[in-house]
Design an enzyme around this catalytic site. Sequence first.
Site, PDB file in Angstrom:
ATOM      1  N   GLU A  21       0.880  -1.179   0.000  1.00 40.42           N
ATOM      2  CA  GLU A  21       0.000   0.000   0.000  1.00 40.42           C
ATOM      3  C   GLU A  21       0.909   1.218   0.000  1.00 40.42           C
ATOM      4  O   GLU A  21       2.022   1.176   0.546  1.00 40.42           O
ATOM      5  CB  GLU A  21      -0.928   0.009   1.216  1.00 40.42           C
ATOM      6  CG  GLU A  21      -1.829  -1.209   1.331  1.00 40.42           C
ATOM      7  CD  GLU A  21      -2.731  -1.460   0.129  1.00 40.42           C
ATOM      8  OE1 GLU A  21      -3.161  -0.473  -0.508  1.00 40.42           O
ATOM      9  OE2 GLU A  21      -2.971  -2.633  -0.186  1.00 40.42           O
ATOM     10  N   HIS A 180      -7.895  -3.513   0.219  1.00 36.00           N
ATOM     11  CA  HIS A 180      -6.878  -2.445   0.289  1.00 36.00           C
ATOM     12  C   HIS A 180      -6.139  -2.384   1.628  1.00 36.00           C
ATOM     13  O   HIS A 180      -5.339  -1.474   1.828  1.00 36.00           O
ATOM     14  CB  HIS A 180      -7.447  -1.072  -0.063  1.00 36.00           C
ATOM     15  CG  HIS A 180      -8.022  -0.996  -1.442  1.00 36.00           C
ATOM     16  ND1 HIS A 180      -7.289  -1.322  -2.573  1.00 36.00           N
ATOM     17  CD2 HIS A 180      -9.274  -0.658  -1.878  1.00 36.00           C
ATOM     18  CE1 HIS A 180      -8.063  -1.162  -3.635  1.00 36.00           C
ATOM     19  NE2 HIS A 180      -9.265  -0.775  -3.244  1.00 36.00           N
TER      20      HIS A 180
HETATM   21  P1  AMP Z   1      -4.190  -2.056  -3.756  1.00 36.84           P
HETATM   22  O1  AMP Z   1      -3.105  -3.054  -3.626  1.00 36.84           O
HETATM   23  O2  AMP Z   1      -5.158  -2.321  -4.836  1.00 36.84           O
HETATM   24  O3  AMP Z   1      -4.849  -1.950  -2.417  1.00 36.84           O
HETATM   25  O4  AMP Z   1      -3.549  -0.670  -4.082  1.00 36.84           O
HETATM   26  C1  AMP Z   1      -2.218  -0.322  -3.859  1.00 36.84           C
HETATM   27  C2  AMP Z   1      -2.091   1.173  -3.792  1.00 36.84           C
HETATM   28  O5  AMP Z   1      -2.591   1.755  -4.994  1.00 36.84           O
HETATM   29  C3  AMP Z   1      -2.897   1.847  -2.693  1.00 36.84           C
HETATM   30  O6  AMP Z   1      -2.230   1.818  -1.450  1.00 36.84           O
HETATM   31  C4  AMP Z   1      -2.992   3.255  -3.235  1.00 36.84           C
HETATM   32  O7  AMP Z   1      -1.796   3.965  -3.066  1.00 36.84           O
HETATM   33  C5  AMP Z   1      -3.189   2.999  -4.713  1.00 36.84           C
HETATM   34  N1  AMP Z   1      -4.634   2.943  -5.035  1.00 36.84           N
HETATM   35  C6  AMP Z   1      -5.422   1.858  -5.099  1.00 36.84           C
HETATM   36  N2  AMP Z   1      -6.688   2.194  -5.420  1.00 36.84           N
HETATM   37  C7  AMP Z   1      -6.683   3.543  -5.561  1.00 36.84           C
HETATM   38  C8  AMP Z   1      -7.676   4.513  -5.894  1.00 36.84           C
HETATM   39  N3  AMP Z   1      -8.941   4.179  -6.163  1.00 36.84           N
HETATM   40  N4  AMP Z   1      -7.321   5.824  -5.944  1.00 36.84           N
HETATM   41  C9  AMP Z   1      -6.040   6.201  -5.695  1.00 36.84           C
HETATM   42  N5  AMP Z   1      -5.050   5.327  -5.389  1.00 36.84           N
HETATM   43  C10 AMP Z   1      -5.365   4.026  -5.319  1.00 36.84           C
HETATM   44 MG    MG Z   2      -3.528  -3.749  -1.594  1.00 35.36          MG
HETATM   45 MG    MG Z   3      -2.175  -4.454  -4.623  1.00 36.81          MG
END
Ligand code: AMP
Ligand code: MG
Ligand code: MG
Length: 271
Positions: A21, A180
């Site tokens: 993250e 997330h």
């Molecule tokens: P995830 O592994 O999908 O949880 O996402 C990894 C990182 O991507 C998160 O910690 C955010 O920094 C970025 N991220 C994910 N979804 C979003 C979103 N909808 N808007 C902005 N940044 C995002």
């Molecule tokens: Mg994630």
């Molecule tokens: Mg991810």
Amino acid sequence: MAARGQGQLQDFDFFVVVDFEATCVKDARIFPQEIIEFPAVLVDGATGRMESAFRRYVRPKHHPLLTQFCRELTGIRQEDVDGGVDLGEALWLHDDWLKEATAGAGNKRSVRLAVVTWGDWDCRTMLEFECRFKGIEKPSYFDQWINLRVPFQAAFGGGGRVNLQEAVRAAGLDWEGRLHCGLDDALNTARLLVAIMRRGVKITITGSLAPPLSAPILQQPQPHMSSYGGYSGTCLCYCGLANRGGVMQGKCFSGCANWGPAMGAQFGWSN
Ligand code: AMP
Ligand code: MG
Ligand code: MG
């Protein structure tokens, strides 16, 4: 010799499932983006068993205050990152954990392990960019990875671009935990990996920082560019973002929209 996985001989003794993250803002890019949660789940390549889990929160240097959007998206609290380690230390702690967790793997001198992520962003973009930007050395096992989307398609099909949660459900599993949250994302990715192994799919490396031999030779590093192009020959700006318009005759010639002359001092080469 390949290890007998659940339904398939796998080439790896262990899979290390990672899901970073990072700092973020709503509907815009943050620069430089920094990792704030570093989780990993260790899966035995022979049995499909989840052996151990690791997590450290990481304190962002450039934007130490998390946005409300970021806190709500990830569930990470300001005090979590305030009490976190820096990225270099998180990498060392992760490496120590990994060595200890895999130490019991017979009397082998070397353990075959592969990093697994959902998508290419974690290793190709996020970790690589931040380590270069900050001059941090990372273990070489992060320089190649398995994008689980690839074996997922082989095991469960589906042409569309499903997200991790949809993929977990498509595999017949319930989503567990909070979307997330890095550790929950990593645990669910690990469960999906095991479901794919049970389908008899051989899990192989899908991405690497090393350009294939046929890739274009990129020009000498410029202050705002990275020194490699990735599999597609795509330039990566030093901010870590793909710079699709920037390749001509095998050479990078421009930074991405994040970069401007005024930012020159922020960029530098770590090697
Ligand atoms: P995830 O592994 O999908 O949880 O996402 C990894 C990182 O991507 C998160 O910690 C955010 O920094 C970025 N991220 C994910 N979804 C979003 C979103 N909808 N808007 C902005 N940044 C995002
Ligand atoms: Mg994630
Ligand atoms: Mg991810």
